[in-house]
Scaffold this active site. Structure first.
Site, PDB file in Angstrom:
ATOM      1  N   HIS A 149      11.528  -5.810 -13.169  1.00 55.91           N
ATOM      2  CA  HIS A 149      10.679  -5.251 -12.100  1.00 55.91           C
ATOM      3  C   HIS A 149      11.475  -4.238 -11.265  1.00 55.91           C
ATOM      4  O   HIS A 149      11.486  -4.299 -10.034  1.00 55.91           O
ATOM      5  CB  HIS A 149      10.115  -6.372 -11.207  1.00 55.91           C
ATOM      6  N   ARG A 208       1.474  -4.944 -12.891  1.00 59.45           N
ATOM      7  CA  ARG A 208       1.779  -6.268 -12.343  1.00 59.45           C
ATOM      8  C   ARG A 208       1.673  -7.302 -13.450  1.00 59.45           C
ATOM      9  O   ARG A 208       0.842  -7.178 -14.365  1.00 59.45           O
ATOM     10  CB  ARG A 208       0.781  -6.651 -11.253  1.00 59.45           C
TER      11      ARG A 208
HETATM   12  P1  NDP Z   1      -2.989   3.847  -6.741  1.00 60.02           P
HETATM   13  O1  NDP Z   1      -3.791   2.979  -5.854  1.00 60.02           O
HETATM   14  O2  NDP Z   1      -2.632   5.207  -6.269  1.00 60.02           O
HETATM   15  O3  NDP Z   1      -3.722   3.993  -8.155  1.00 60.02           O
HETATM   16  C1  NDP Z   1      -4.326   2.931  -8.815  1.00 60.02           C
HETATM   17  C2  NDP Z   1      -5.080   3.427 -10.020  1.00 60.02           C
HETATM   18  O4  NDP Z   1      -5.632   2.317 -10.706  1.00 60.02           O
HETATM   19  C3  NDP Z   1      -6.243   4.361  -9.652  1.00 60.02           C
HETATM   20  O5  NDP Z   1      -6.363   5.393 -10.588  1.00 60.02           O
HETATM   21  C4  NDP Z   1      -7.449   3.408  -9.755  1.00 60.02           C
HETATM   22  O6  NDP Z   1      -8.686   4.051 -10.063  1.00 60.02           O
HETATM   23  C5  NDP Z   1      -7.025   2.534 -10.907  1.00 60.02           C
HETATM   24  N1  NDP Z   1      -7.765   1.264 -10.884  1.00 60.02           N
HETATM   25  C6  NDP Z   1      -7.761   0.306  -9.942  1.00 60.02           C
HETATM   26  N2  NDP Z   1      -8.592  -0.695 -10.267  1.00 60.02           N
HETATM   27  C7  NDP Z   1      -9.144  -0.347 -11.447  1.00 60.02           C
HETATM   28  C8  NDP Z   1     -10.102  -0.961 -12.292  1.00 60.02           C
HETATM   29  N3  NDP Z   1     -10.658  -2.145 -11.988  1.00 60.02           N
HETATM   30  N4  NDP Z   1     -10.450  -0.321 -13.431  1.00 60.02           N
HETATM   31  C9  NDP Z   1      -9.916   0.873 -13.737  1.00 60.02           C
HETATM   32  N5  NDP Z   1      -8.997   1.510 -12.978  1.00 60.02           N
HETATM   33  C10 NDP Z   1      -8.619   0.903 -11.843  1.00 60.02           C
HETATM   34  O7  NDP Z   1      -1.679   3.024  -7.073  1.00 60.02           O
HETATM   35  P2  NDP Z   1      -0.241   3.581  -7.548  1.00 60.02           P
HETATM   36  O8  NDP Z   1      -0.433   4.519  -8.657  1.00 60.02           O
HETATM   37  O9  NDP Z   1       0.557   4.014  -6.394  1.00 60.02           O
HETATM   38  O10 NDP Z   1       0.430   2.206  -8.050  1.00 60.02           O
HETATM   39  C11 NDP Z   1      -0.169   1.442  -9.061  1.00 60.02           C
HETATM   40  C12 NDP Z   1       0.483   0.085  -9.185  1.00 60.02           C
HETATM   41  O11 NDP Z   1       1.775   0.204  -9.782  1.00 60.02           O
HETATM   42  C13 NDP Z   1       0.794  -0.659  -7.882  1.00 60.02           C
HETATM   43  O12 NDP Z   1      -0.375  -1.241  -7.334  1.00 60.02           O
HETATM   44  C14 NDP Z   1       1.786  -1.688  -8.351  1.00 60.02           C
HETATM   45  O13 NDP Z   1       1.112  -2.835  -8.839  1.00 60.02           O
HETATM   46  C15 NDP Z   1       2.492  -0.986  -9.504  1.00 60.02           C
HETATM   47  N6  NDP Z   1       3.880  -0.631  -9.150  1.00 60.02           N
HETATM   48  C16 NDP Z   1       4.899  -1.183  -9.880  1.00 60.02           C
HETATM   49  C17 NDP Z   1       6.184  -0.845  -9.625  1.00 60.02           C
HETATM   50  C18 NDP Z   1       7.288  -1.368 -10.470  1.00 60.02           C
HETATM   51  O14 NDP Z   1       8.473  -1.208 -10.107  1.00 60.02           O
HETATM   52  N7  NDP Z   1       6.985  -1.992 -11.601  1.00 60.02           N
HETATM   53  C19 NDP Z   1       6.549   0.072  -8.524  1.00 60.02           C
HETATM   54  C20 NDP Z   1       5.410   0.588  -7.828  1.00 60.02           C
HETATM   55  C21 NDP Z   1       4.119   0.241  -8.130  1.00 60.02           C
HETATM   56  P3  NDP Z   1      -9.351   5.116  -9.061  1.00 60.02           P
HETATM   57  O15 NDP Z   1      -8.409   6.298  -9.069  1.00 60.02           O
HETATM   58  O16 NDP Z   1     -10.651   5.412  -9.678  1.00 60.02           O
HETATM   59  O17 NDP Z   1      -9.396   4.451  -7.712  1.00 60.02           O
HETATM   60  C1  OXD Z   2       5.598  -1.803  -5.670  1.00 61.99           C
HETATM   61  C2  OXD Z   2       6.579  -2.453  -6.551  1.00 61.99           C
HETATM   62  O1  OXD Z   2       4.437  -2.218  -5.610  1.00 61.99           O
HETATM   63  O2  OXD Z   2       7.789  -2.143  -6.424  1.00 61.99           O
HETATM   64  O3  OXD Z   2       6.005  -0.839  -4.989  1.00 61.99           O
HETATM   65  O4  OXD Z   2       6.196  -3.248  -7.402  1.00 61.99           O
END
Ligand code: NDP
Ligand code: OXD
Length: 309
Positions: A272, A224
């Site tokens: 994005h 993000r």
């Molecule tokens: P998940 O919730 O499955 O995974 C998030 C990961 O981030 C987990 O491994 C989590 O740790 C880690 N995390 C969260 N907070 C912290 C922290 N404070 N310190 C260290 N690690 C942290 O999410 P997804 O993988 O499905 O998606 C991730 C993000 O990708 C979405 O939230 C979105 O913002 C972004 N996204 C962007 C897109 C785009 O088109 N650019 C499309 C889709 C998503 P733990 O495993 O220990 O909980």
């Molecule tokens: C999502 C994105 O969060 O597209 O799925 O950014």
């Protein structure tokens, strides 16, 4: 049983068709013509206008059209106690895996440098190392991070991850928490951010973090925009601490026309669009969630609002 739909990005029609195939009895309503608010039990939304969900007093679940839920949690008037479900969808996962693979390989094979040479008409015989000599670091090893890690490991990259809690994924060295960040950064030449937007990750991609990377490392951010301190990215590129940044997300989207990122050869901008939810597979998840709720169970993939993902 009515569902309210809101998105300025996703088209209603394919979602309507797909949802009706799975749940023919579902009454799908649009944001600006919701009918009787008492009838609305479910919401399927991307960036709902603040205060808008409060109109529905009998809401039982809010489904996010994306993996991230920051666009919902940001609403100060969000109805309390209504579960929020994040999206887990083949199209999102596959799209992000392709994006990460494309850009890691592009950085690994020094492609931005080759393109600069081409623009300058310069034949420079540069040799990239092999994957097994390259260290890739994934910030965030959730659904998307784990899927993206798999082909990187298969190609032979030295892959590590940084997450909140420890992970055990074959071929991936796990670092976690505040203490794990510095050693994770110190070994990472290509940094990929797939973190959710939460209070803990806001502004995490800053000068201090870049200083912890080896000189000349590159950055890929598909998490993000709020995670990146944009003047710090520019300064790190200017100083050579970062060699290239590939950014899919920005503090302000669309990226303002006069932003420095647009014209820099050491920045790759994508709008994005790293990954998008597919209506067909996404509707299946929403329908299953609704069936579970109607059967008196809890839906899967409910987020914890206190941590923000
Ligand atoms: P998940 O919730 O499955 O995974 C998030 C990961 O981030 C987990 O491994 C989590 O740790 C880690 N995390 C969260 N907070 C912290 C922290 N404070 N310190 C260290 N690690 C942290 O999410 P997804 O993988 O499905 O998606 C991730 C993000 O990708 C979405 O939230 C979105 O913002 C972004 N996204 C962007 C897109 C785009 O088109 N650019 C499309 C889709 C998503 P733990 O495993 O220990 O909980
Ligand atoms: C999502 C994105 O969060 O597209 O799925 O950014």
């Amino acid at each position: 049983m009515a569902l309210i739909f809101h998105s300025e990005l996703d088209r209603l029609e394919p979602w309507q068709e797909a949802l009706r195939r799975h749940l023919p009895e579902l009454d799908i309503r649009v944001w600006d013509a919701p009918g009787d608010p008492e009838a609305v039990e479910y919401a399927l939304v991307w960036k709902p206008p603040a205060g808008g969900l409060r109109r529905f007093p009998r809401l039982r679940c809010i489904f996010s059209l994306g993996a991230g839920v920051d666009h919902i949690l940001i609403d100060p008037d969000l109805p309390k106690g209504v579960p929020i479900v994040r999206m887990i969808d083949h199209s999102l996962t596959q799209g992000m895996t392709e994006y990460v693979l494309l850009h890691v390989l592009r950085h690994h094979r020094l492609q931005p440098h080759m393109e600069a040479c081409q623009r300058a008409g310069r034949w420079e015989f540069v040799v990239a190392p092999l994957a097994e000599e390259r260290r890739v670091g994934l910030m965030g090893l959730g659904v998307l991070g784990q899927a993206a890690a798999r082909p990187l490991v298969e190609l032979g990259f030295q892959v590590a991850s940084w997450s909140r809690t420890p992970k055990s994924v074959p071929g991936v060295e796990s670092f976690h928490g505040a203490d794990g960040l510095a050693p994770f950064l110190a070994r990472t030449e290509i940094l990929v951010c797939l973190l959710p937007a939460t209070p803990a990750t806001a502004g995490i991609l800053d000068a201090g973090l870049f200083a912890g990377l080896p000189r000349g490392a590159s950055l890929i951010n598909a998490g993000r925009g709020g995670q990146q301190v944009e003047p710090d990215i520019l300064a790190a590129l200017d100083s050579g601490q970062l060699s290239h940044a590939t950014l899919d997300v920005f503090r302000q989207e669309p990226l303002p026309r006069d932003h420095a990122f647009w014209t820099r050869p050491d920045v790759t901008v994508t709008p994005h669009n790293a990954a998008l939810t597919g209506p067909e597979s996404g509707a299946r998840q929403v329908a299953e969630g609704i069936r579970r709720i109607r059967g008196g169970r809890f839906p899967d993939h409910v987020v914890d609002p206190s941590v923000g993902y």
